[in-house]
Design a protein around this motif. Structure first.
Motif, mmCIF file in Angstrom:
data_model
loop_
_atom_site.group_PDB
_atom_site.id
_atom_site.type_symbol
_atom_site.label_atom_id
_atom_site.label_comp_id
_atom_site.label_asym_id
_atom_site.label_seq_id
_atom_site.Cartn_x
_atom_site.Cartn_y
_atom_site.Cartn_z
ATOM 1 N N ALA A 163 6.519 33.508 23.202
ATOM 2 C CA ALA A 163 7.041 32.345 22.478
ATOM 3 C C ALA A 163 7.445 32.732 21.070
ATOM 4 C CB ALA A 163 5.986 31.235 22.440
ATOM 5 N N GLY A 164 8.266 31.871 20.465
ATOM 6 C CA GLY A 164 8.701 32.081 19.092
ATOM 7 C C GLY A 164 10.029 32.808 19.013
ATOM 8 N N ASN A 165 10.574 32.877 17.800
ATOM 9 C CA ASN A 165 11.845 33.552 17.560
ATOM 10 C C ASN A 165 11.719 34.415 16.297
ATOM 11 O OD1 ASN A 165 14.517 34.313 17.656
ATOM 12 N ND2 ASN A 165 15.250 32.464 16.600
ATOM 13 N N VAL A 168 6.982 36.568 20.634
ATOM 14 C CA VAL A 168 5.733 37.301 20.480
ATOM 15 C C VAL A 168 4.856 37.002 21.693
ATOM 16 C CG1 VAL A 168 4.638 35.422 19.186
ATOM 17 C CG2 VAL A 168 3.782 37.755 18.928
ATOM 18 N N VAL A 169 4.083 37.975 22.108
ATOM 19 C CA VAL A 169 3.183 37.801 23.250
ATOM 20 C C VAL A 169 2.031 36.880 22.840
ATOM 21 C CG1 VAL A 169 1.567 38.943 24.812
ATOM 22 C CG2 VAL A 169 3.772 40.023 24.277
ATOM 23 N N ILE A 170 1.752 35.885 23.678
ATOM 24 C CA ILE A 170 0.666 34.942 23.441
ATOM 25 C C ILE A 170 -0.429 35.187 24.468
ATOM 26 C CG2 ILE A 170 0.020 32.505 23.250
ATOM 27 C CD1 ILE A 170 2.073 33.403 21.180
ATOM 28 N N HIS A 198 -3.948 35.078 15.559
ATOM 29 C CA HIS A 198 -3.308 36.083 16.418
ATOM 30 C C HIS A 198 -2.080 36.680 15.743
ATOM 31 C CE1 HIS A 198 -1.650 38.014 19.960
ATOM 32 N NE2 HIS A 198 -0.555 37.279 19.876
ATOM 33 N N LEU A 199 -1.308 35.848 15.074
ATOM 34 C CA LEU A 199 -0.060 36.312 14.461
ATOM 35 C C LEU A 199 -0.281 37.052 13.149
ATOM 36 C CD1 LEU A 199 2.083 33.101 15.052
ATOM 37 C CD2 LEU A 199 2.427 35.311 16.166
ATOM 38 N N GLU A 221 5.131 29.146 8.537
ATOM 39 C CA GLU A 221 6.365 28.778 9.248
ATOM 40 C C GLU A 221 6.449 29.512 10.578
ATOM 41 O OE1 GLU A 221 9.818 27.701 10.862
ATOM 42 O OE2 GLU A 221 8.934 26.696 9.111
ATOM 43 N N ARG A 222 6.057 30.761 10.589
ATOM 44 C CA ARG A 222 6.049 31.528 11.835
ATOM 45 C C ARG A 222 5.066 30.913 12.835
ATOM 46 N NH1 ARG A 222 8.189 34.383 15.921
ATOM 47 N NH2 ARG A 222 7.266 36.435 16.268
ATOM 48 N N THR A 223 3.868 30.553 12.363
ATOM 49 C CA THR A 223 2.865 29.938 13.236
ATOM 50 C C THR A 223 3.372 28.627 13.820
ATOM 51 O OG1 THR A 223 1.041 30.945 12.014
ATOM 52 C CG2 THR A 223 0.523 29.000 13.353
ATOM 53 N N ILE A 224 3.936 27.782 12.961
ATOM 54 C CA ILE A 224 4.429 26.478 13.431
ATOM 55 C C ILE A 224 5.575 26.672 14.408
ATOM 56 C CG2 ILE A 224 5.521 24.309 12.742
ATOM 57 C CD1 ILE A 224 2.536 24.507 12.048
ATOM 58 N N GLY A 225 6.430 27.627 14.161
ATOM 59 C CA GLY A 225 7.535 27.897 15.078
ATOM 60 C C GLY A 225 7.039 28.284 16.459
ATOM 61 N N VAL A 226 6.043 29.149 16.514
ATOM 62 C CA VAL A 226 5.465 29.559 17.794
ATOM 63 C C VAL A 226 4.744 28.374 18.443
ATOM 64 C CG1 VAL A 226 3.739 31.043 18.896
ATOM 65 C CG2 VAL A 226 5.273 31.981 17.149
#
Length: 304
Positions: A163-165, A168-170, A198-199, A221-226
Motif C-alpha cells: 500500500a501507499g505511493n 510499501v510492504v505491510i 513500521h514505516l 503524511e506518509r503514514t496517513i497516505g498508507v
C-alpha cells in the motif's frame, strides 16, 4: 417513555427516552463484571431512579453480539453475561421486556434516524476508534444478519499487503478476533500507530500522528497516505455490496474531519457508483450515540 442503556466494560450509562430527539441521560454506574445479579440490579436501579414504569421496556446497546439463532451473547469484557441468553435471562430477572443490540448497530441506527443518515434508505455506520466496526441500517431498521455479525467489515483476512505511493510492504498483523490481516488490525487507532512504527521506526499515539500530519510533517503524511490506501479499499468494497448512500463515521479517529474527508475522496474513487456528493462523512451525534440508538430502538419497538 422507556429506559435505555449503553453498557460497556467500565460503566452502565442509562437514559429515559421520550422521543428519538428527547433522550435524557441519567447518572452512570460502574459495570459489575463478575456478578449477573449485581449487573441486573444496576440496570433496574437506574431505570427506577429515572422514573421508568416497572413494567416498561428496557433497551440496551452493548459492546457484544447476540446470536439471533441461539440468543447467546458474545461479550468478552463483561464476563458475567458472556455466553448467556441475555435477553431471556434479563427479562426473567427484571420481569419486563428487554431488547439488546450491538453498540455499533445502535450507533448506525442513531445516525440513520436523527443524524447524518436522515432521509437515506440504506445507511452504513462505521466505527474507526479502538476497533473497526460497523452497522447496517435498511429502511430505518438494524440488519443483524446471520449470527448478528452483519456490518462487521473490520474482520476477515483482506487487508492489503502492499500500500501507499510509492508502495510499501505491510505486515499481516494478528487481530484480536484470532485471524491475521484484518482491517481492524491496521485501521483502528492502534493500527495507525503500528503503520507509523513500521514505516518510520517511531512509536507515536494516533492523536500525535494526526496532529503532525495536519502540521505538514512528511513522515506523518506518509503514514496517513498508507493508512487511507489500506482502509479505503475494503470500505469501498463493502459499500458496493450493501449499497449504502451515506456512511457516517464515529469513533476517535472520526474527530479528525480532514482524515474523514480524505478517506471519503479515496472511497468515492474506488466504488462503482459515481457521485460528487460526500459519501463517507463524520457522524453528527458526537455524544452518546449508542445510548441514543438504544432509545430509538426501544421507541420503535413500542410503536409497533
Amino acid at each position: 417513555m422507556i429506559a435505555c442503556f449503553d453498557i460497556g466494560g467500565s460503566a452502565i450509562k442509562g437514559a429515559i427516552a421520550y422521543l428519538p430527539e428527547d433522550i435524557r441521560p441519567l447518572p452512570k454506574i460502574p459495570t459489575p463484571l463478575n456478578d449477573f445479579d449485581a449487573f441486573a440490579s444496576v440496570v433496574e436501579k437506574i431505570a427506577a431512579d429515572g422514573g421508568a414504569d416497572p413494567r416498561s421496556l428496557i433497551s440496551i446497546s452493548i459492546a457484544g453480539v447476540v446470536d439471533s439463532d441461539t440468543g447467546k451473547i458474545t461479550c468478552a469484557n463483561i464476563p458475567c453475561i458472556h455466553g448467556r441468553t441475555l435477553v431471556a435471562d434479563l427479562s426473567e430477572k427484571l420481569q419486563r421486556p428487554v431488547l439488546v443490540a450491538n453498540d455499533a448497530d445502535c450507533f448506525a441506527l442513531s445516525e440513520a434516524v436523527v443524524g447524518a443518515g436522515r432521509g437515506h434508505r440504506i445507511v452504513f455506520g462505521v466505527i474507526l476508534g479502538t476497533g473497526v466496526g460497523g452497522g447496517l441500517i435498511i429502511n430505518g431498521k438494524i440488519h443483524e444478519g446471520a449470527g448478528g455479525f452483519a456490518g462487521e467489515w473490520g474482520h476477515g483476512p483482506v487487508s492489503a499487503t502492499l500500500a501507499g505511493n510509492p508502495p510499501v510492504v505491510i505486515p499481516r498483523y494478528a487481530c484480536g478476533c484470532g485471524q491475521v490481516g484484518c482491517v481492524d488490525a491496521v485501521g483502528a487507532a492502534r493500527g495507525m500507530e503500528r503503520l507509523h512504527a513500521h514505516l518510520h521506526g517511531v512509536g507515536l499515539p494516533s492523536t500525535a500522528i494526526i496532529a503532525a500530519w495536519n502540521a505538514g510533517d512528511a513522515a506523518a503524511e506518509r503514514t496517513i497516505g498508507v493508512y487511507i490506501d489500506v482502509v479505503s479499499g475494503p470500505l469501498a468494497m463493502t459499500i458496493n455490496i450493501v449499497g449504502a448512500s451515506i456512511v457516517p463515521v464515529g469513533g476517535g479517529l472520526a474527530n479528525s474531519v480532514e482524515l474523514i474527508k480524505r478517506l471519503d475522496e479515496a472511497v468515492r474513487a474506488r466504488i462503482l457508483r459515481t457521485t460528487d456528493k460526500p459519501l463517507v462523512v463524520p457522524a453528527e451525534l458526537k455524544i452518546e450515540p449508542g445510548l441514543i440508538g438504544a432509545g430509538v430502538l426501544g421507541l420503535m419497538e413500542i410503536a409497533k
